[in-house]
Write an enzyme that holds these catalytic residues in place. Sequence first.
Site, mmCIF file in Angstrom:
data_model
loop_
_atom_site.group_PDB
_atom_site.id
_atom_site.type_symbol
_atom_site.label_atom_id
_atom_site.label_comp_id
_atom_site.label_asym_id
_atom_site.label_seq_id
_atom_site.Cartn_x
_atom_site.Cartn_y
_atom_site.Cartn_z
ATOM 1 N N LYS A 156 2.188 2.122 -17.568
ATOM 2 C CA LYS A 156 1.020 1.296 -17.225
ATOM 3 C C LYS A 156 -0.123 1.418 -18.242
ATOM 4 C CE LYS A 156 0.162 0.680 -12.742
ATOM 5 N NZ LYS A 156 0.004 0.888 -11.276
ATOM 6 N N ASP B 184 -4.085 -4.086 -9.079
ATOM 7 C CA ASP B 184 -4.056 -3.043 -8.046
ATOM 8 C C ASP B 184 -5.340 -3.029 -7.215
ATOM 9 O OD1 ASP B 184 -1.493 -2.036 -8.474
ATOM 10 O OD2 ASP B 184 -2.162 -0.618 -9.999
#
Length: 279
Positions: free
Chosen positions: A71, A108
Site C-alpha cells: 500500500k 479507506d
Amino acid sequence: MIDHPRIPLAGVIGSPVAHSKSPRLHTHWLKTYDIRGYYIPMDVAQSDLKEVIAALPKAGFVGVNVTIPHKETVLALADVVTDRAALIGAANTLIFRKDGRIHADNTDGYGFIANLKQNAPGWTASAGPAAVIGAGGGARAVIASLIEVGVPEIRLANRTRNRAEALRSEFGAKVIVHDWVQAGNMLEDATTVVNTSSLGMEGKPEFRIPLDALSPKAVVTDLVYTPLRTTLLEQAAAIGCVTVDGLGMLLHQAAPAFERWFGTRPEVDQATRDAVLGA
C-alpha cells in the site's frame, strides 16, 4: 471478423492475498449489475510489483486494489496521487487511465466514515472527542477522515508510543497521545471509539483494554471483522453503546473503486454483506 469489446479486468494485489474478501465482493456486484468483467486475487512479491503493475493495463486491467505489504510502495509507481492518499501515505486503489497514467487513491477513510453513517445513523463527528486504539496504516486513514469531518479531538494510544507520536507530528495538535497503560482512561467522555489495531482478531492477542470509563452514549467501532462481533464490540454493546462492525468499512471503501473501474456505483446493502459473508 467480429471485433469483440475488451472485457474489463480488475483485482487485488497483495502477499498473502488468498484470504481477501474483495474478490467475493466485486464478483457479487458484477453479477448484480450484469457487468461483463472479472475481479481476481493476485499474490505478487515486492520484487515483482513494479513489473506486474506496468504489465496489467496491457492485459486489459482497468485497475486494482492494493493490500499489505504494497500500500505504501505503490505511491511511488503512480503518475497521479490523490491528496488523501498522499496524506495517509498509502494507496488501496489504482485506476489505470485510458491515457496510460496510473491514478492512486485511498478510499479507506471514506469507507470508515460511510460505515459509521450507515450503521450508526445518529452519529455526529462534532459531538465530542474520539479515542483511537492503534497507530498503523488503518489508524492513519481513520485519523485523517475524522479530522476531515470535524472531530474536535483525537486521543491516540499505541503499544509502541513513538508510532503514535509520529502520527501526532503528521496530523497536528488535534491528536493527543496517551500512554498504552492508560489507554482505558482516554475513553472517558469520548463519543467515538475506534480499534484500528489487530487486538481481538482471530489468531491475534485478545483485546484487554478496560472499558470502565466508556459512556453508553459512545459509538464504538472495530476495524477487525474476523470475528465479526469482537470482544470490544460485545463488551461495548453490554454497556449500552451503539456498535458498528468492521465489515461495512471493507464494503464501503470498495464502492468508489468499483464505480471508477466499471462505471456503475454499487449499493452497499444486506445482500452485499450476505454475499461477502457467504450467507
